[in-house]
Design a protein around this motif. Structure first.
Motif, PDB file in Angstrom:
ATOM      1  N   PRO A  48       0.830  -1.207   0.000  1.00  0.00           N
ATOM      2  CA  PRO A  48       0.000   0.000   0.000  1.00  0.00           C
ATOM      3  C   PRO A  48       0.865   1.257   0.000  1.00  0.00           C
ATOM      4  CG  PRO A  48       0.148  -0.884   2.212  1.00  0.00           C
ATOM      5  CD  PRO A  48       0.854  -1.872   1.316  1.00  0.00           C
ATOM      6  N   THR A  49       0.271   2.363  -0.355  1.00  0.00           N
ATOM      7  CA  THR A  49       0.928   3.657  -0.225  1.00  0.00           C
ATOM      8  C   THR A  49       0.958   4.033   1.246  1.00  0.00           C
ATOM      9  OG1 THR A  49       0.126   4.352  -2.402  1.00  0.00           O
ATOM     10  CG2 THR A  49       0.823   6.089  -0.890  1.00  0.00           C
ATOM     11  N   ARG A  50       2.117   4.511   1.728  1.00  0.00           N
ATOM     12  CA  ARG A  50       2.258   4.915   3.134  1.00  0.00           C
ATOM     13  C   ARG A  50       2.413   6.425   3.176  1.00  0.00           C
ATOM     14  NH1 ARG A  50       6.825   2.791   6.036  1.00  0.00           N
ATOM     15  NH2 ARG A  50       5.602   2.681   7.933  1.00  0.00           N
ATOM     16  N   ILE A  51       1.485   7.086   3.837  1.00  0.00           N
ATOM     17  CA  ILE A  51       1.462   8.542   3.906  1.00  0.00           C
ATOM     18  C   ILE A  51       1.763   8.946   5.348  1.00  0.00           C
ATOM     19  CG2 ILE A  51       0.076  10.602   3.465  1.00  0.00           C
ATOM     20  CD1 ILE A  51      -1.773   8.451   1.855  1.00  0.00           C
ATOM     21  N   ARG A  52       2.837   9.726   5.513  1.00  0.00           N
ATOM     22  CA  ARG A  52       3.286  10.080   6.864  1.00  0.00           C
ATOM     23  C   ARG A  52       2.787  11.470   7.265  1.00  0.00           C
ATOM     24  NH1 ARG A  52       9.588  10.163   9.095  1.00  0.00           N
ATOM     25  NH2 ARG A  52       9.064  10.650  11.276  1.00  0.00           N
ATOM     26  N   VAL A  53       2.327  11.564   8.524  1.00  0.00           N
ATOM     27  CA  VAL A  53       1.762  12.801   9.041  1.00  0.00           C
ATOM     28  C   VAL A  53       2.307  13.049  10.442  1.00  0.00           C
ATOM     29  CG1 VAL A  53      -0.360  14.034   9.603  1.00  0.00           C
ATOM     30  CG2 VAL A  53      -0.357  12.364   7.736  1.00  0.00           C
ATOM     31  N   LYS A  54       2.548  14.316  10.769  1.00  0.00           N
ATOM     32  CA  LYS A  54       2.931  14.705  12.119  1.00  0.00           C
ATOM     33  C   LYS A  54       1.690  15.185  12.880  1.00  0.00           C
ATOM     34  CE  LYS A  54       7.693  16.202  11.182  1.00  0.00           C
ATOM     35  NZ  LYS A  54       8.648  17.354  11.274  1.00  0.00           N
ATOM     36  N   TYR A  55       1.579  14.761  14.125  1.00  0.00           N
ATOM     37  CA  TYR A  55       0.430  15.148  14.932  1.00  0.00           C
ATOM     38  C   TYR A  55       0.373  16.653  15.134  1.00  0.00           C
ATOM     39  CZ  TYR A  55      -2.928  15.285  18.774  1.00  0.00           C
ATOM     40  OH  TYR A  55      -4.017  15.563  19.564  1.00  0.00           O
ATOM     41  N   ASP A  56       1.533  17.289  15.342  1.00  0.00           N
ATOM     42  CA  ASP A  56       1.565  18.742  15.547  1.00  0.00           C
ATOM     43  C   ASP A  56       0.996  19.478  14.345  1.00  0.00           C
ATOM     44  OD1 ASP A  56       2.589  18.481  18.053  1.00  0.00           O
ATOM     45  OD2 ASP A  56       4.659  18.973  17.510  1.00  0.00           O
ATOM     46  N   ASP A  57       1.242  18.965  13.130  1.00  0.00           N
ATOM     47  CA  ASP A  57       0.685  19.598  11.927  1.00  0.00           C
ATOM     48  C   ASP A  57      -0.836  19.476  11.906  1.00  0.00           C
ATOM     49  OD1 ASP A  57       3.238  20.214  11.149  1.00  0.00           O
ATOM     50  OD2 ASP A  57       3.402  18.597   9.672  1.00  0.00           O
ATOM     51  N   LEU A  58      -1.339  18.361  12.438  1.00  0.00           N
ATOM     52  CA  LEU A  58      -2.788  18.159  12.480  1.00  0.00           C
ATOM     53  C   LEU A  58      -3.469  19.163  13.401  1.00  0.00           C
ATOM     54  CD1 LEU A  58      -3.114  14.270  12.688  1.00  0.00           C
ATOM     55  CD2 LEU A  58      -3.805  15.710  10.769  1.00  0.00           C
ATOM     56  N   ILE A  59      -2.950  19.300  14.608  1.00  0.00           N
ATOM     57  CA  ILE A  59      -3.621  20.160  15.587  1.00  0.00           C
ATOM     58  C   ILE A  59      -3.391  21.645  15.300  1.00  0.00           C
ATOM     59  CG2 ILE A  59      -3.621  18.388  17.357  1.00  0.00           C
ATOM     60  CD1 ILE A  59      -1.218  19.709  18.632  1.00  0.00           C
ATOM     61  N   ARG A  60      -2.314  21.956  14.582  1.00  0.00           N
ATOM     62  CA  ARG A  60      -2.057  23.356  14.233  1.00  0.00           C
ATOM     63  C   ARG A  60      -2.670  23.746  12.894  1.00  0.00           C
ATOM     64  NH1 ARG A  60       4.421  23.172  15.672  1.00  0.00           N
ATOM     65  NH2 ARG A  60       4.206  23.049  17.944  1.00  0.00           N
ATOM     66  N   GLY A  61      -3.173  22.744  12.165  1.00  0.00           N
ATOM     67  CA  GLY A  61      -3.768  23.027  10.868  1.00  0.00           C
ATOM     68  C   GLY A  61      -2.748  23.438   9.826  1.00  0.00           C
ATOM     69  N   GLU A  62      -1.526  22.934   9.955  1.00  0.00           N
ATOM     70  CA  GLU A  62      -0.455  23.328   9.049  1.00  0.00           C
ATOM     71  C   GLU A  62      -0.373  22.384   7.849  1.00  0.00           C
ATOM     72  OE1 GLU A  62       3.115  23.542  11.290  1.00  0.00           O
ATOM     73  OE2 GLU A  62       2.487  25.294  12.456  1.00  0.00           O
ATOM     74  N   GLY A  63      -0.013  22.953   6.690  1.00  0.00           N
ATOM     75  CA  GLY A  63       0.161  22.157   5.488  1.00  0.00           C
ATOM     76  C   GLY A  63      -1.139  21.481   5.076  1.00  0.00           C
ATOM     77  N   ARG A  64      -1.006  20.308   4.468  1.00  0.00           N
ATOM     78  CA  ARG A  64      -2.163  19.580   3.952  1.00  0.00           C
ATOM     79  C   ARG A  64      -2.682  18.536   4.938  1.00  0.00           C
ATOM     80  NH1 ARG A  64      -0.306  17.363  -1.735  1.00  0.00           N
ATOM     81  NH2 ARG A  64      -2.435  16.570  -1.698  1.00  0.00           N
ATOM     82  N   ALA A  65      -2.028  18.441   6.106  1.00  0.00           N
ATOM     83  CA  ALA A  65      -2.385  17.383   7.058  1.00  0.00           C
ATOM     84  C   ALA A  65      -3.819  17.516   7.554  1.00  0.00           C
ATOM     85  CB  ALA A  65      -1.413  17.398   8.234  1.00  0.00           C
ATOM     86  N   ALA A  66      -4.209  18.725   7.957  1.00  0.00           N
ATOM     87  CA  ALA A  66      -5.531  18.910   8.559  1.00  0.00           C
ATOM     88  C   ALA A  66      -6.660  18.670   7.563  1.00  0.00           C
ATOM     89  CB  ALA A  66      -5.643  20.316   9.150  1.00  0.00           C
ATOM     90  N   ALA A  67      -6.396  18.933   6.280  1.00  0.00           N
ATOM     91  CA  ALA A  67      -7.439  18.784   5.256  1.00  0.00           C
ATOM     92  C   ALA A  67      -7.454  17.388   4.641  1.00  0.00           C
ATOM     93  CB  ALA A  67      -7.235  19.827   4.157  1.00  0.00           C
ATOM     94  N   PHE A  68      -6.503  16.535   5.011  1.00  0.00           N
ATOM     95  CA  PHE A  68      -6.416  15.190   4.445  1.00  0.00           C
ATOM     96  C   PHE A  68      -7.634  14.374   4.860  1.00  0.00           C
ATOM     97  CE2 PHE A  68      -5.094  10.729   4.674  1.00  0.00           C
ATOM     98  CZ  PHE A  68      -4.586  10.552   3.395  1.00  0.00           C
ATOM     99  N   ARG A  69      -8.312  13.759   3.884  1.00  0.00           N
ATOM    100  CA  ARG A  69      -9.519  12.994   4.156  1.00  0.00           C
ATOM    101  C   ARG A  69      -9.250  11.497   4.012  1.00  0.00           C
ATOM    102  NH1 ARG A  69     -13.223  16.506   6.471  1.00  0.00           N
ATOM    103  NH2 ARG A  69     -12.771  18.557   5.581  1.00  0.00           N
TER     104      ARG A  69
END
Length: 213
Positions: A182-203
């Motif tokens: 499978p494709t492995r997509i890496r995300v940082k938790y800090d980016d999620l809670i801060r709404g930084e980059g494309r992490a917060a909008a990733f569905r």
């Protein structure tokens, strides 16, 4: 970060073991970071449903017959993929787009009314299942609303364990059935809670596996 006990490996190791077991069929190796793509660099591949939504069992449809209020109905697609309508006992719905289904209903209703005009709209999509593995409190499959974010999925899985690496959150996604891994997509938790980059909008998509290492 706490060190792991030398004799008793603790709940963090147990969840890690469960993650490895769950990923056995998804990837040949469970240890280490392996090959991945940062979420900001990920190029999402469109699915067939992005162009025309494909109805699935569990969806709720609004079927409207213009000028025939008594025939307008709200129908849930049964597990056999069909819905029941006035005059039409069983209509195959699963696998069709709402527009195509409307055309089929319209054709069949010509035996009962003159010049029927039918519209079908998706009123409520079937919830999707996403599997959470690794260093989270509630490992396993979680039912989420369609289009849920990664942050919502993490919330459903409860808190991180003491051994979680918050910069090592991976989404495993099967995009091509011909490709073994499978494709492995890496995300940082800090980016999620801060709404930084494309992490917060990733569905997330149905069948995604989220691993917190």
């Amino acid at each position: 970060m706490p060190s792991r006990p030398s004799r008793f490996r603790g709940p963090g190791s147990l969840s890690r073991a469960l993650a490895c077991a769950g990923l056995l069929l998804l990837t040949p190796a469970c240890s280490g970071l392996g090959k991945y793509t940062w979420v900001n660099d990920y190029q999402e591949k469109p699915t067939e449903s992005d162009a025309a939504y494909q109805i699935v069992p569990g969806d709720v449809l609004n079927v409207r017959v213009w000028g025939q209020d008594s025939m307008t109905t709200r129908a849930r697609v049964r597990e056999d993929g069909r819905i029941s309508l006035t005059f039409l006992d069983d209509v195959e719905a699963a696998g069709h787009s709402p527009a195509l289904l409307a055309q089929q209903i319209q054709t069949r209703l010509k035996d009962f009314i003159n010049h029927p005009v039918v519209t079908v709209a998706l009123e409520e999509a079937r919830p999707m299942s996403v599997t959470m593995l690794g260093e989270v409190a509630n490992v396993g499959a979680h039912v989420l609303a369609p289009g849920s974010t990664l942050l919502q999925a993490l919330g459903a899985a409860g808190s991180f364990t003491d051994y979680a690496h918050r910069d090592r959150i991976f989404v495993l996604r099967r995009e091509d059935p011909k490709v073994e891994e499978p494709t492995r997509i890496r995300v940082k938790y800090d980016d999620l809670i801060r709404g930084e980059g494309r992490a917060a909008a990733f569905r997330l998509r149905p069948g995604d596996v989220v691993v917190v290492e």
